[in-house]
Design a protein around this motif. Sequence first.
Motif, PDB file in Angstrom:
ATOM      1  N   ALA A   1      -9.411  12.319   8.961  1.00  0.00           N
ATOM      2  CA  ALA A   1      -9.894  11.425   7.905  1.00  0.00           C
ATOM      3  C   ALA A   1     -10.128  12.191   6.605  1.00  0.00           C
ATOM      4  O   ALA A   1      -9.857  11.684   5.515  1.00  0.00           O
ATOM      5  CB  ALA A   1     -11.181  10.735   8.360  1.00  0.00           C
ATOM      6  N   LEU A   2     -10.632  13.422   6.713  1.00  0.00           N
ATOM      7  CA  LEU A   2     -10.932  14.222   5.528  1.00  0.00           C
ATOM      8  C   LEU A   2      -9.674  14.731   4.835  1.00  0.00           C
ATOM      9  O   LEU A   2      -9.645  14.891   3.611  1.00  0.00           O
ATOM     10  CB  LEU A   2     -11.820  15.408   5.908  1.00  0.00           C
ATOM     11  N   THR A   3      -8.636  14.996   5.621  1.00  0.00           N
ATOM     12  CA  THR A   3      -7.420  15.570   5.053  1.00  0.00           C
ATOM     13  C   THR A   3      -6.368  14.518   4.721  1.00  0.00           C
ATOM     14  O   THR A   3      -5.342  14.847   4.136  1.00  0.00           O
ATOM     15  CB  THR A   3      -6.805  16.598   6.022  1.00  0.00           C
ATOM     16  N   ALA A   4      -6.624  13.269   5.099  1.00  0.00           N
ATOM     17  CA  ALA A   4      -5.651  12.218   4.816  1.00  0.00           C
ATOM     18  C   ALA A   4      -5.546  11.998   3.308  1.00  0.00           C
ATOM     19  O   ALA A   4      -6.547  12.033   2.600  1.00  0.00           O
ATOM     20  CB  ALA A   4      -6.072  10.915   5.502  1.00  0.00           C
ATOM     21  N   PRO A   5      -4.348  11.789   2.795  1.00  0.00           N
ATOM     22  CA  PRO A   5      -4.200  11.568   1.351  1.00  0.00           C
ATOM     23  C   PRO A   5      -4.869  10.273   0.917  1.00  0.00           C
ATOM     24  O   PRO A   5      -5.034   9.344   1.707  1.00  0.00           O
ATOM     25  CB  PRO A   5      -2.674  11.494   1.174  1.00  0.00           C
ATOM     26  N   ALA A   6      -5.257  10.210  -0.346  1.00  0.00           N
ATOM     27  CA  ALA A   6      -5.892   9.012  -0.877  1.00  0.00           C
ATOM     28  C   ALA A   6      -4.894   7.854  -0.911  1.00  0.00           C
ATOM     29  O   ALA A   6      -3.703   8.048  -1.133  1.00  0.00           O
ATOM     30  CB  ALA A   6      -6.425   9.290  -2.276  1.00  0.00           C
ATOM     31  N   SER A   7      -5.391   6.661  -0.703  1.00  0.00           N
ATOM     32  CA  SER A   7      -4.534   5.487  -0.705  1.00  0.00           C
ATOM     33  C   SER A   7      -4.070   5.157  -2.118  1.00  0.00           C
ATOM     34  O   SER A   7      -4.880   5.154  -3.056  1.00  0.00           O
ATOM     35  CB  SER A   7      -5.277   4.293  -0.118  1.00  0.00           C
ATOM     36  N   PRO A   8      -2.786   4.833  -2.288  1.00  0.00           N
ATOM     37  CA  PRO A   8      -2.306   4.404  -3.606  1.00  0.00           C
ATOM     38  C   PRO A   8      -2.585   2.928  -3.864  1.00  0.00           C
ATOM     39  O   PRO A   8      -2.343   2.437  -4.971  1.00  0.00           O
ATOM     40  CB  PRO A   8      -0.793   4.662  -3.509  1.00  0.00           C
ATOM     41  N   LEU A   9      -3.076   2.225  -2.852  1.00  0.00           N
ATOM     42  CA  LEU A   9      -3.292   0.786  -2.960  1.00  0.00           C
ATOM     43  C   LEU A   9      -4.634   0.469  -3.609  1.00  0.00           C
ATOM     44  O   LEU A   9      -5.619   1.166  -3.380  1.00  0.00           O
ATOM     45  CB  LEU A   9      -3.247   0.138  -1.571  1.00  0.00           C
ATOM     46  N   THR A  10      -4.658  -0.607  -4.391  1.00  0.00           N
ATOM     47  CA  THR A  10      -5.937  -1.104  -4.875  1.00  0.00           C
ATOM     48  C   THR A  10      -6.648  -1.800  -3.713  1.00  0.00           C
ATOM     49  O   THR A  10      -6.038  -2.088  -2.669  1.00  0.00           O
ATOM     50  CB  THR A  10      -5.750  -2.116  -6.017  1.00  0.00           C
ATOM     51  N   ALA A  11      -7.924  -2.091  -3.893  1.00  0.00           N
ATOM     52  CA  ALA A  11      -8.682  -2.756  -2.828  1.00  0.00           C
ATOM     53  C   ALA A  11      -8.069  -4.105  -2.478  1.00  0.00           C
ATOM     54  O   ALA A  11      -7.948  -4.451  -1.288  1.00  0.00           O
ATOM     55  CB  ALA A  11     -10.140  -2.937  -3.267  1.00  0.00           C
ATOM     56  N   ARG A  12      -7.664  -4.872  -3.485  1.00  0.00           N
ATOM     57  CA  ARG A  12      -7.071  -6.188  -3.234  1.00  0.00           C
ATOM     58  C   ARG A  12      -5.717  -6.072  -2.534  1.00  0.00           C
ATOM     59  O   ARG A  12      -5.395  -6.864  -1.647  1.00  0.00           O
ATOM     60  CB  ARG A  12      -6.922  -6.961  -4.548  1.00  0.00           C
ATOM     61  N   GLU A  13      -4.905  -5.108  -2.940  1.00  0.00           N
ATOM     62  CA  GLU A  13      -3.610  -4.908  -2.285  1.00  0.00           C
ATOM     63  C   GLU A  13      -3.803  -4.556  -0.822  1.00  0.00           C
ATOM     64  O   GLU A  13      -3.090  -5.066   0.050  1.00  0.00           O
ATOM     65  CB  GLU A  13      -2.827  -3.809  -3.004  1.00  0.00           C
ATOM     66  N   ALA A  14      -4.777  -3.701  -0.544  1.00  0.00           N
ATOM     67  CA  ALA A  14      -5.057  -3.309   0.834  1.00  0.00           C
ATOM     68  C   ALA A  14      -5.574  -4.488   1.646  1.00  0.00           C
ATOM     69  O   ALA A  14      -5.189  -4.677   2.810  1.00  0.00           O
ATOM     70  CB  ALA A  14      -6.070  -2.163   0.855  1.00  0.00           C
ATOM     71  N   GLN A  15      -6.437  -5.307   1.045  1.00  0.00           N
ATOM     72  CA  GLN A  15      -6.950  -6.487   1.747  1.00  0.00           C
ATOM     73  C   GLN A  15      -5.824  -7.455   2.073  1.00  0.00           C
ATOM     74  O   GLN A  15      -5.755  -7.987   3.191  1.00  0.00           O
ATOM     75  CB  GLN A  15      -8.009  -7.186   0.888  1.00  0.00           C
ATOM     76  N   ALA A  16      -4.973  -7.711   1.103  1.00  0.00           N
ATOM     77  CA  ALA A  16      -3.861  -8.632   1.323  1.00  0.00           C
ATOM     78  C   ALA A  16      -2.924  -8.114   2.409  1.00  0.00           C
ATOM     79  O   ALA A  16      -2.477  -8.869   3.288  1.00  0.00           O
ATOM     80  CB  ALA A  16      -3.097  -8.847   0.017  1.00  0.00           C
ATOM     81  N   LEU A  17      -2.627  -6.820   2.371  1.00  0.00           N
ATOM     82  CA  LEU A  17      -1.735  -6.234   3.365  1.00  0.00           C
ATOM     83  C   LEU A  17      -2.370  -6.248   4.749  1.00  0.00           C
ATOM     84  O   LEU A  17      -1.688  -6.462   5.757  1.00  0.00           O
ATOM     85  CB  LEU A  17      -1.369  -4.811   2.951  1.00  0.00           C
ATOM     86  N   ALA A  18      -3.685  -6.025   4.821  1.00  0.00           N
ATOM     87  CA  ALA A  18      -4.374  -6.061   6.114  1.00  0.00           C
ATOM     88  C   ALA A  18      -4.304  -7.451   6.728  1.00  0.00           C
ATOM     89  O   ALA A  18      -4.112  -7.599   7.944  1.00  0.00           O
ATOM     90  CB  ALA A  18      -5.833  -5.627   5.937  1.00  0.00           C
ATOM     91  N   LEU A  19      -4.457  -8.483   5.908  1.00  0.00           N
ATOM     92  CA  LEU A  19      -4.359  -9.850   6.420  1.00  0.00           C
ATOM     93  C   LEU A  19      -2.917 -10.184   6.809  1.00  0.00           C
ATOM     94  O   LEU A  19      -2.678 -10.881   7.800  1.00  0.00           O
ATOM     95  CB  LEU A  19      -4.875 -10.839   5.369  1.00  0.00           C
ATOM     96  N   ALA A  20      -1.964  -9.653   6.053  1.00  0.00           N
ATOM     97  CA  ALA A  20      -0.554  -9.838   6.428  1.00  0.00           C
ATOM     98  C   ALA A  20      -0.275  -9.161   7.762  1.00  0.00           C
ATOM     99  O   ALA A  20       0.484  -9.669   8.590  1.00  0.00           O
ATOM    100  CB  ALA A  20       0.357  -9.265   5.335  1.00  0.00           C
ATOM    101  N   ALA A  21      -0.922  -8.009   7.991  1.00  0.00           N
ATOM    102  CA  ALA A  21      -0.759  -7.299   9.267  1.00  0.00           C
ATOM    103  C   ALA A  21      -1.288  -8.130  10.421  1.00  0.00           C
ATOM    104  O   ALA A  21      -0.820  -8.007  11.552  1.00  0.00           O
ATOM    105  CB  ALA A  21      -1.489  -5.955   9.214  1.00  0.00           C
ATOM    106  N   ASP A  22      -2.267  -8.999  10.151  1.00  0.00           N
ATOM    107  CA  ASP A  22      -2.822  -9.887  11.175  1.00  0.00           C
ATOM    108  C   ASP A  22      -1.965 -11.124  11.383  1.00  0.00           C
ATOM    109  O   ASP A  22      -2.312 -11.988  12.191  1.00  0.00           O
ATOM    110  CB  ASP A  22      -4.241 -10.315  10.781  1.00  0.00           C
ATOM    111  N   GLY A  23      -0.872 -11.245  10.624  1.00  0.00           N
ATOM    112  CA  GLY A  23       0.031 -12.376  10.791  1.00  0.00           C
ATOM    113  C   GLY A  23      -0.202 -13.516   9.826  1.00  0.00           C
ATOM    114  O   GLY A  23       0.416 -14.578   9.962  1.00  0.00           O
ATOM    115  N   CYS A  24      -1.078 -13.314   8.839  1.00  0.00           N
ATOM    116  CA  CYS A  24      -1.358 -14.379   7.875  1.00  0.00           C
ATOM    117  C   CYS A  24      -0.225 -14.497   6.850  1.00  0.00           C
ATOM    118  O   CYS A  24       0.273 -13.495   6.351  1.00  0.00           O
ATOM    119  CB  CYS A  24      -2.667 -14.119   7.136  1.00  0.00           C
ATOM    120  N   GLU A  25       0.129 -15.729   6.532  1.00  0.00           N
ATOM    121  CA  GLU A  25       1.098 -15.978   5.472  1.00  0.00           C
ATOM    122  C   GLU A  25       0.375 -15.943   4.120  1.00  0.00           C
ATOM    123  O   GLU A  25      -0.853 -16.052   4.057  1.00  0.00           O
ATOM    124  CB  GLU A  25       1.765 -17.334   5.683  1.00  0.00           C
ATOM    125  N   PRO A  26       1.147 -15.797   3.010  1.00  0.00           N
ATOM    126  CA  PRO A  26       0.516 -15.706   1.692  1.00  0.00           C
ATOM    127  C   PRO A  26      -0.466 -16.826   1.373  1.00  0.00           C
ATOM    128  O   PRO A  26      -1.527 -16.578   0.772  1.00  0.00           O
ATOM    129  CB  PRO A  26       1.708 -15.705   0.728  1.00  0.00           C
TER     130      PRO A  26
END
Length: 206
Positions: A133-158
């Motif tokens: 966790a400490l050595t992992a690179p920082a995310s290039p995603l904004t908080a909203r982009e990450a939230q949207a992608l996480a919900l898409a990962a759960d199978g949610c449509e736009p």
Amino acid sequence: MVRVLLAEDMRLVRGALRALLAEAGDIEVVAETGHGDRIVPTALAHRPDVAVLDVDLPGADGIAGTAALRDVLPGCRVLILTAHRRVEVLRAALAAGAAGFMPKDAPPERLADAIRRVAAGGSAIDPDLAARALTAPASPLTAREAQALALAADGCEPREIARRLHLSAGTVRNYLAAAQLKLDARTRLDAVRIAREAGWLPHPEV
């Protein structure tokens, strides 16, 4: 004596954990549950010092249970016990307020020691996962982009993602497209895979 609540849906595993902790001498399992929705009422009834929660529970999962305990019973500290060795699960647990995080395949003697450390006000994080966790690179995603992608990962449509995030469907599509571009992913599923493996997707309950 450290008072412990166990939340684990597999009875054999829960029984093995109870027997293991009974041998410690200074740890007492005062309550058990196999359902996530029972974590808070059980904790309120028994007032444990430490709640040992599995991540994968029916009903509310262990991450949601951790956040709920933080709000209603802050004196009860949480140790997450899980089969998931993924950075995003660790980050979600810590964000929810967990003081400890241990994989289920850790040596048995480490569990009692972790409970003692958490009960004493310290932390007990699996060292290998903490290092990742400490050595992992920082995310290039904004908080909203990450939230949207996480919900898409759960199978949610736009449209469903838009409803959950209180956004327009067009805005959600823009977030998903931006995430895919930033991650240099061929498809949305590929973007989900890349972000998940890097630990950049938030837990849906946090």
